[in-house]
Design a protein around this motif. Structure first.
Motif, PDB file in Angstrom:
ATOM      1  N   VAL A   1       1.900   7.353  -6.385  1.00  0.00           N
ATOM      2  CA  VAL A   1       0.840   8.246  -6.862  1.00  0.00           C
ATOM      3  C   VAL A   1       1.099   9.661  -6.372  1.00  0.00           C
ATOM      4  O   VAL A   1       0.976  10.637  -7.111  1.00  0.00           O
ATOM      5  N   ASN A   2       1.477   9.758  -5.115  1.00  0.00           N
ATOM      6  CA  ASN A   2       1.733  11.052  -4.509  1.00  0.00           C
ATOM      7  C   ASN A   2       2.910  11.769  -5.187  1.00  0.00           C
ATOM      8  O   ASN A   2       2.850  12.963  -5.468  1.00  0.00           O
TER       9      ASN A   2
ATOM     10  N   ILE B   1       2.428   2.097  -3.417  1.00  0.00           N
ATOM     11  CA  ILE B   1       1.450   2.633  -4.377  1.00  0.00           C
ATOM     12  C   ILE B   1       1.095   4.081  -4.027  1.00  0.00           C
ATOM     13  O   ILE B   1       1.135   4.973  -4.876  1.00  0.00           O
ATOM     14  N   LEU B   2       0.755   4.304  -2.755  1.00  0.00           N
ATOM     15  CA  LEU B   2       0.372   5.656  -2.342  1.00  0.00           C
ATOM     16  C   LEU B   2       1.518   6.631  -2.573  1.00  0.00           C
ATOM     17  O   LEU B   2       1.331   7.746  -3.063  1.00  0.00           O
TER      18      LEU B   2
ATOM     19  N   CYS C   1       0.835  -1.205   0.000  1.00  0.00           N
ATOM     20  CA  CYS C   1       0.000   0.000   0.000  1.00  0.00           C
ATOM     21  C   CYS C   1       0.867   1.251   0.000  1.00  0.00           C
ATOM     22  O   CYS C   1       0.602   2.196  -0.741  1.00  0.00           O
TER      23      CYS C   1
END
Lengths: 453, 453
Positions: B375-376, B371-372, B368
């Motif tokens: 994206v960030n 991915i976060l 997680c």
């Protein structure tokens, strides 16, 4: 048996298998009487070992143990045993358990099983497989006892003795008219204590609570909790009796639905699998969507802070209070939203109580807000030695924050329910993000008005 | 009947009462058959009206309706009716319902009731009143059917016919030896289909699952969910049969315990009263303590920000990312803590799985978090046009934040359980506050190391 004992048995069995002491293993297995306990023990064993122990069980027992296992583990067995073994287990299963496992099996296995099923039953199974997932139809069983209204108590009792062994329950029996419509029920207790010559129609209870084949299993669970019956009849659109659901099947549903609510409220997409059975990747897949959405939403909150940078540059001290403010807002809001979501779920409140609930939460907000705000003011003045004007600003914002969070926390779940979505999505995480923005707008709004800049 | 129908009935009854159309009221009341529905309807009426309708019910029915009402509403009735009326209701109640209401009644009413009770029963009632609150003993009933092992099936059946009407259930009967010790059980189904001359000892099942009088009702509920029985026997320390608990009583317990968990997890001290029955002041009393504790703890977070003010003065942009960082940390952490708390509650995992769970959550955190974080990073570089060094700092902190939150979210509830506290207190609110501080320390720690100051 307790969790710890299961573990000890597993380790003991594993040890015997490793040492190839098969005779001793067989003896220990045969000493286990309770099928639920056996299921719990072997479920968490490795494939090969589980199968070994499972095959040691006597035939009738193995089907029972099988029916108490988690779906995942049932599939592990189904895919490893031979076709004759599979057929004999499927044959021994109750009708509803048979449907449950067929629904989940790979198509080629289903075909194999149906091949060995008589045509009439095959038709029935196919009908059941068509009920929507999680509907009453998909969890009911056809193994109920039915009477006609003209039967005598004696005839009814004989009927039970004849067919009772193969029925899911014999304690509540259902009365159908000539069109197969459900017209009443009679409990075995009433039959046992009634005169042998009495007619069923004279002792049956006509006011029968039933559910519909298409009702969601959650509604069925609610009915069980409310009425406390052993079984509920399931009828179709024409009120014809299609099957029954027994309380033991519904207890699992209640637990599963509650877990689903917990997960939804923690911003997790619910899964039907057990935690330990899921890979980190599967777990992540259910958690990432909301984390992403909430992370992006939180950038709005950042944007608000950014917009008021000119105030922070002058009054850096205001920055220090942001976590306290947003955290308290989030906590107050999620107290209210959790209370409302749960009360909606148990039927304690309905949408028609909306106004009452909103008013009550505002009152609660005023009480809690005043206390928090007062304590905070004292702390700022006497301990943190904050300038009075700042202390007033922070404490006043605190009061508004709590009242507003309580109001939003109570209102948003009811609004979501009003548009027929699950109120559980309006739990802590989403509420917190919404409240964060609102709180900061008020905080900086007040600051820009009342602080000399 | 649904929530909406109850409301309509209440309004209709209220209307008839206001218009003094008592005859029509009586007729409408007598048309209602289901006692659960009647209880639901009158519970939410005003005192005077509720009493009026309650008194219109035939005697046997009124006791049944009474037994399905919430405790609060039962007390409203108890305190308004005459002594003879009260005695006749108490007399009609099942033993466990009688104990439940006596436990809650004001002392002077209890004395009045006990005065009219035969001495032998009075002694028994007093014994039951001594069981700890929420123990199996306090919710069990003595109205069970018991056999001796030498009875024949025919004798057993006659015994059931004779006493069955007054028993809570006749579907599971218990077998005692000469010392009153529980040695087995036999279902009515087995009795009905067995030969009349068979001995009970030949058809009884000796492997009987029982609970202890002092077990918590939550453990009892777990046993019901696991084994799916209609009733469970309750034994004392010497394995003597003291009473039974039936599944319908336990469904209420399951619901109440779950609500308690939801409330604890939302930082609310649980209450036994229904939401609409509680005054804003009572609701506030249960919510204020945690709000205060969490507000004070959040000032630590503020303190951390304060300590690093010198960085913020140089890099004001860092301030903008704080909500996103702490929110994501809180959300990741509460996903893990909720999952672990619920899995501990349903017995899906035990403390012996601690290491496995921690490792799994770290893996989930890595997935997680990556991915976060990715994206960030893209958003910062391409949309927000943030300087690369800041984007790297923020994204890297994000990864650490998620991994650490998942680890803490999973570990803290298990730690709390290890010291025998309820893991539910380690839910969102507390986890979020803890994670907030940790995240900010890492964020500013990295910033002070890697940004030119």
């Amino acid at each position: 048996m307790e969790y710890q004992e299961y573990k000890e048995y597993r380790e003991y069995f594993k040890d015997l298998i490793d040492k190839k002491e098969i005779k001793e293993l067989k003896e220990s297995v045969s000493e286990l009487k309770n099928v639920v306990d056996i299921a719990e023990i072997i479920e968490d064993m490795e494939d090969k070992d589980m199968l070994l122990v499972f095959r040691m069980l006597p035939k009738e027992k193995s089907a029972e143990v099988f029916s108490y296992m988690e779906l995942n583990d049932q599939l592990r067995i189904v895919t490893s045993i031979t076709e004759p073994e599979l057929n004999s287990i499927i044959e021994e299963l109750n009708f509803d358990d048979r449907i449950d496992i067929l629904e989940e099996m790979p198509a080629n296995v289903v075909t194999k099983v149906l091949k060995n099923t008589p045509a009439s039953e095959r038709k029935l199974i196919n009908e059941f497989l068509r009920y929507p997932e999680d509907s009453a139809g998909s969890i009911m069983t056809i193994e109920y006892v039915n009477f006609t209204e003209d039967m005598t108590v004696k005839e009814a009792m004989e009927h039970i003795k004849e067919v009772g062994m193969d029925k899911e329950t014999i304690y509540t029996c259902y009365v159908e008219n000539e069109y197969k419509m459900l017209i009443g029920f009679v409990s075995l207790r009433t039959i046992v204590i009634s005169d042998e010559d009495k007619k069923i129609k004279d002792i049956m209870i006509e006011d029968v609570v039933s559910v519909n084949t298409l009702d969601d299993r959650e509604e069925v669970a609610d009915a069980f909790i409310k009425y406390g019956y052993i079984a509920l009849p399931v009828v179709d659109g024409e009120h014809r009796l299609c099957g029954i659901i027994t309380f033991d099947d519904i207890m699992d549903v209640v637990e599963a639905e509650t877990t689903e609510d917990f997960h939804k409220m923690a911003a997790i997409n619910p899964s039907e699998d057990e935690y330990l059975d899921q890979t980190p990747w599967q777990l992540s897949k259910n958690r990432i969507p909301w984390l992403l959405i909430l992370m992006i939403s939180a950038t709005f909150t950042g944007g608000i802070i950014n917009r008021y940078n000119y105030i922070l540059v002058e009054y850096m001290i205001l920055n220090t209070f942001i976590p306290m403010m947003t955290d308290t807002g989030g906590n107050s809001g999620s107290q209210s939203s959790t209370t409302v979501i749960r009360a909606l779920a148990t039927g304690e409140i309905g949408l028609s109580d909306s106004v009452k609930v909103m008013l009550k939460e505002v009152e609660v907000g005023l009480i809690c807000g005043s206390i928090l705000s007062f304590v905070n003011f004292l702390r700022l003045i006497f301990i943190a030695k904050t300038p009075v004007v700042i202390a007033i600003l922070v404490s006043f914002t605190m009061l508004i924050t709590v009242v507003l969070s309580k109001f939003l926390g109570a209102t948003l779940p009811m609004l979501v329910k009003r548009v027929n979505l699950d109120p559980a999505i309006m739990a802590s995480a989403l509420i917190t993000t919404i409240i964060d923005s609102v709180v900061l707008l008020i905080y900086f709004g007040l600051a820009s008005k009342f602080l000399p800049l």
